[in-house]
Design a protein around this motif. Structure first.
Motif, short mmCIF file in Angstrom:
data_model
loop_
_atom_site.label_atom_id
_atom_site.label_comp_id
_atom_site.label_asym_id
_atom_site.label_seq_id
_atom_site.Cartn_x
_atom_site.Cartn_y
_atom_site.Cartn_z
N LYS A 144 0.85 -1.19 0.00
CA LYS A 144 0.00 0.00 0.00
C LYS A 144 0.89 1.24 0.00
N SER A 165 -2.35 8.91 8.97
CA SER A 165 -3.38 8.03 8.41
C SER A 165 -2.77 6.97 7.49
N LYS A 166 -1.81 7.38 6.67
CA LYS A 166 -1.14 6.43 5.79
C LYS A 166 -0.37 5.37 6.58
N GLU A 189 -2.34 2.38 7.76
CA GLU A 189 -2.94 1.48 6.77
C GLU A 189 -2.31 0.09 6.90
N ARG A 190 -2.97 -0.89 6.28
CA ARG A 190 -2.37 -2.22 6.16
C ARG A 190 -1.39 -2.25 4.99
#
Length: 934
Positions: free
Chosen positions: A133, A199-200, A203-204
């Motif tokens: 990601k 926020s990033k 993430e997974r």
């Protein structure tokens, strides 16, 4: 044939033969158009932290001292209490880019990447970073950008330090790793106040990559057993501990972070890498965190090596992998699709998960590799006529479907071990099939190149016989060949072209397959010459012919063996030392013959010594400089004494004094630079300026000296040795001196031999000038004895190449040898300097060969044709000795032999031009005055 056309044709043909090996063996294994595959079950980790300690050997990380203290106490504690460990086996070349590609993309890179210094992407490839990601990476500008450049979208972020920081003369190379650790810490601190970044980060499928170059740099400069290298490992260990603690704290110790530490390659005891020594191919692998197995205690375990006892890890299960296996491991941990081009097999023993998850992951791994196999087969089937296509029988379409069906059924019924076994079988067969289709055209191309090779060699022999001997004097010149003969070859060429066109094969195939047609046309067109050549051999006495052929075969085989065993060069030199005794020259020139014997035996010592670079000894470099000064000055004094009242012109004396000063300065600079770097004071600017000035003047100053044989040769030797000393680290500094002494005697020996075999005597050597090479009236036809002269030249050139090293040492670059010129890492500039160091002994031999041609009244072009035949026969040997099986070291070495042999042929042609420039040209910076030669 016009000489310019012949040379151009020869260069073109040899370039084709050289490039052919890359199409046959070094084509990219990558295919495109596959569908991504990923494990359908939830992954054990949300994120992954990858530490790559560049240049870290497995034993350096795992070993403990006599008190049981490790160089990396934190990582050793991880191995003992939290994670799994083992050895990652790398492939050659053990360089940074191929290692990182194997780690992160899961395949072993083709050699086309060499052309771009392993920095750019010669072909696009998928990687774990691309499938993630987000990926954040910190480290060297030589490594990070290549994974960002090939990524789709804007989700791979790089943070690189300036290239100037990669300075081998820096006070502390571990600062490179400190930079990475500090910037990672700053990154996570700043993320707390940046909502978008925060926020990033939550993430997974997130990857953090820390490339740590300090260990590699310290290993090059100080060697792997040095205090600096071990201290750097401790700093990395401390840095890893801090980063792990900070990451876990940042994520609230959620237990969803996986950590992997490994290395791209190891390093030899003498501080280099690139070849296949175990110290270069055995790298550490330590994994812990989410989804990783905890330590497994065992009563005993067996490995071929004896490292476990040395590492005090006999009771802790060691789990070895191939380097490419780490990519699917990382993909499985964070749940991203396996890299599309990966050939790695998932190491299940590292995973701490359910049997169902392991089976599904292996199924995904097998499906991903099978996808590559299908694409490869479809491509080959499309480019081959249907009645000629031979599929890979071990993995037919029905077999693929059957294995996949059985594996899926086994997973469905909970028979996970059975499913894993089936998937492992499918991976093995698919990899074999990939190799089968990758090498599908190898025999076809190899046969075409061999036909061209043999035809070209025969053509050169016919040119020698027709134009440069007396054998074909009575044969009338016939213009052209019969129309039927021409049309036959034209028809063959058209049929081959149509055959290739129907199959839509690459344009390079047309070159390899069509090139033999005009070559064999040129050969068979000289049928009368072939008849006369055969007849001349028939006229030989059987014993004479057998002896001649035996000597030729033995000589060629010694040259070939020298590529594998350097000691065979010593054997050859010992045989050479007996040459004057066999030809009864002892009675004519005892002093010269005795000098020849001693010089051959002296040079024979060097191939028996260890490969240069393993044990630096700058005292030997100093000794070499002083010996050259002593011998050269003694020679000049002797010449002046013999001239009695005649005096050397002032300008010539000035040239030699300048060269003596330059040589003395080089000797001083080597020691001064070594001392400065040892004291961690960097490279002095004055030393650097003098070094580059010496290099720049080394090709100009000899052109100011007179063109008489020995004055010019002495000037060339002094200038080149000034540069060579600056690039030396040990006994190799003495090698050009021993080589030059033998070349000096060889010139005298050949003049004696020329008079013995009926060549009209020339003036004394002291009066001979290289300007004679421009006088066409001086040349004669070739004699059988010229074959021996040409063979000597080729043998001495091979000795110049392997006298102090071998293929592995050439591949393993030691930056210590260029420290007088620069210490900031610059692979192309450093490589160019290393190449020039290798070339200098070649230049000395080539200049001596020019002198031999003058003394024997032979055109360099004629003698070089024989050299061309000898070197081509050598290259043909290596073409048949190329391996596509066995260890990677065996494969890489065999291909290197062919590339070196082919480059040798082209290189000698170019080197001949350099030698003629250095020996025959003279710069007139002042008004010429009448003078006497030395």
């Amino acid at each position: 044939m016009n000489i310019q056309i012949f040379v151009a044709t020869g260069l073109l043909v040899h370039c084709v033969f050289l490039i052919s090996i890359f199409d046959i063996y070094f084509t990219s294994p990558l295919v495109h158009g596959m569908t991504p595959h990923q494990t359908p079950l939830p992954p054990p980790a949300r994120r992954l932290v990858l530490f790559v300690a560049d240049g870290l050997r497995a034993d350096s990380l795992y070993e403990v001292d006599d008190r049981g203290i490790s160089n990396a106490p934190y990582l050793r504690n991880i191995m003992l209490t939290k994670g799994s460990w083992g050895v990652s086996h790398t492939h050659v070349p053990t360089e940074s880019r191929p290692g990182h590609v194997a780690l992160i993309a899961g395949f072993y890179e083709d050699v086309s990447a060499v052309a771009r210094g392993w920095k750019e992407n010669p072909v696009e490839f998928d990687s774990v970073f691309n499938e993630s990601k987000y990926t954040w990476s910190w480290g060297s500008p030589d490594i990070l950008p290549m994974f960002a450049k090939g990524a789709t979208g804007d989700h791979v972020y790089t943070h690189c330090y300036e290239a100037e920081k990669e300075d081998f003369g820096t006070e502390d190379a571990s600062l490179l790793d400190t930079w990475v650790f500090d910037h990672v810490k700053d990154f996570f601190r700043s993320a707390r106040n940046n909502e978008t970044l925060l926020s990033k980060l939550h993430e997974r499928k997130v990857v953090f990559f820390l490339h740590l170059l300090g260990i590699d740099t310290n290993g090059h400069v100080h060697r792997p057993h040095s205090r600096e290298y071990k201290n750097n490992i401790r700093k990395v260990d401390e840095g890893v501990k801090e980063i792990v603690s900070m990451v876990e704290d940042f994520y609230g110790n959620d237990g969803s972070t996986a950590f992997i530490l490994t290395s791209d390659h190891g390093m030899t005891d003498w501080g280099v890498h690139g070849a296949g020594h175990p110290s270069e191919t055995l790298t550490p692998l330590v994994a812990w965190g989410a989804g990783i197995n905890s330590p497994q205690k065992v009563a005993s375990q067996q490995y071929e090596d004896t490292f476990l006892k040395d590492w005090k890890l006999e009771t802790l299960k060691r789990q070895d992998v191939n380097q490419a296996d780490i990519a699917p491991l990382m993909a499985s941990l964070i749940g991203v699709p396996f890299p599309l081009n990966s050939v790695g097999s998932l190491p299940l023993e590292y995973l701490n998960n359910t049997a169902h998850f392991k089976a599904e992951s292996m199924f995904t791994n097998a499906a991903q590799i099978l996808e590559q196999f299908k694409i490869k087969m479809a491509q080959k089937k499309k480019s081959t006529l249907s009645f000629l296509f031979s599929p890979f029988k071990s993995l037919s379409e029905s077999e693929q479907i059957d294995i996949l069906r059985k594996a899926r059924t086994s997973i469905h019924h909970g028979k996970y071990e059975e499913a894993v076994s089936l998937c492992s079988k499918l991976i093995r067969l698919a990899l074999e099939g990939l190799s089968y289709y990758h090498t599908y055209d190898r025999f076809f191309l190899g046969f075409s190149v061999t036909m061209g090779f043999v035809g070209w060699t025969l053509y050169v022999i016919l040119i020698i016989t027709k134009m440069h001997t007396d054998l074909t004097r009575s044969i009338a010149n016939k213009e052209g060949a019969g129309c039927l003969f021409q049309y036959t070859f034209l028809a063959v060429g058209v049929l081959i072209a149509i055959f290739l066109l129907i199959q839509s094969l690459p344009w390079t195939y047309y070159i390899y397959c069509l090139l033999p047609v005009p070559i064999w046309y040129a050969v068979l067109k000289e049928y009368p010459v072939i008849q006369r050549l055969v007849a001349s051999f028939v006229n030989f006495q059987p014993a004479q012919l057998a002896g001649f052929l035996l000597v030729c075969i033995l000589g060629i085989e010694i040259l070939v063996f020298s590529f594998f065993y350097r000691s065979s060069l010593s054997f050859g030199l010992i045989i050479f030392s007996m040459w004057p005794l066999v030809t009864q020259q002892w009675n004519q020139a005892k002093t010269i013959v005795l000098s020849w014997i001693l010089s051959c035996l002296l040079l024979a010592v060097f191939p028996l010594m260890p490969v240069v670079g393993r044990k630096p000894s700058f005292s030997l470099v100093t000794t070499a400089g002083l010996l050259i000064l002593l011998l050269a000055s003694s020679y000049l004094v002797t010449c002046l004494w013999k001239q009695k009242k005649k005096h050397m012109p002032c300008k010539e004396l000035t040239i030699y004094l300048f060269q003596f000063l330059s040589l003395a300065l080089s000797t001083y600079i080597v020691n001064s630079t070594r001392s400065s770097l040892h004291n961690k004071q960097g490279l002095p600017t004055t030393n650097q300026i003098i070094s580059w000035t010496t290099l720049g003047s080394s090709l100009v100053v000899p052109l100011l000296s007179p063109t008489f044989l020995f004055p010019r040769l002495l000037s060339i030797f002094l200038s080149l040795m000034s540069t060579y000393l600056l690039l030396s680290t040990g006994y190799e500094a003495l090698f050009p001196l021993a080589l030059a002494l033998l070349m000096f005697v060889w010139i005298n020996m050949e003049q004696e031999a020329a008079q013995r075999y009926g060549i009209s005597p020339k003036p004394k050597l002291a009066a001979l000038s290289f300007s004679y090479t421009n006088d066409l009236t001086q040349f004669r036809q070739l004699h059988l004895d010229d074959v021996r002269r040409s063979f000597f030249f080729v043998f001495f050139q091979v000795t110049a190449f392997f006298g102090t090293g071998n293929i592995a040492s050439v591949n393993s670059f030691d930056p210590t040898s260029v420290h007088c010129f620069l210490t900031v890492f610059s692979p192309f500039l450093m490589g160019a300097l290393l190449l020039w160091k290798i070339v200098i002994p070649f230049v000395l031999v080539s200049c001596a060969f020019e002198a031999v041609q003058v003394t024997t009244q032979l055109s360099s072009k004629r003698l070089f044709l024989i050299v061309l035949v000898i070197s081509d026969i050598m290259a043909l040997h290596f073409f048949f000795l190329v391996k596509d099986y066995g260890s990677w070291l065996d494969i890489g070495t065999s291909i290197s032999h062919y590339v070196v042999a082919m480059s040798f042929t082209i290189f000698l042609l170019l080197l001949s031009g350099v030698a003629q420039l250095l020996t025959t040209k003279r710069l007139a910076l002042w008004e010429e005055a009448k003078h006497h030669s030395l």
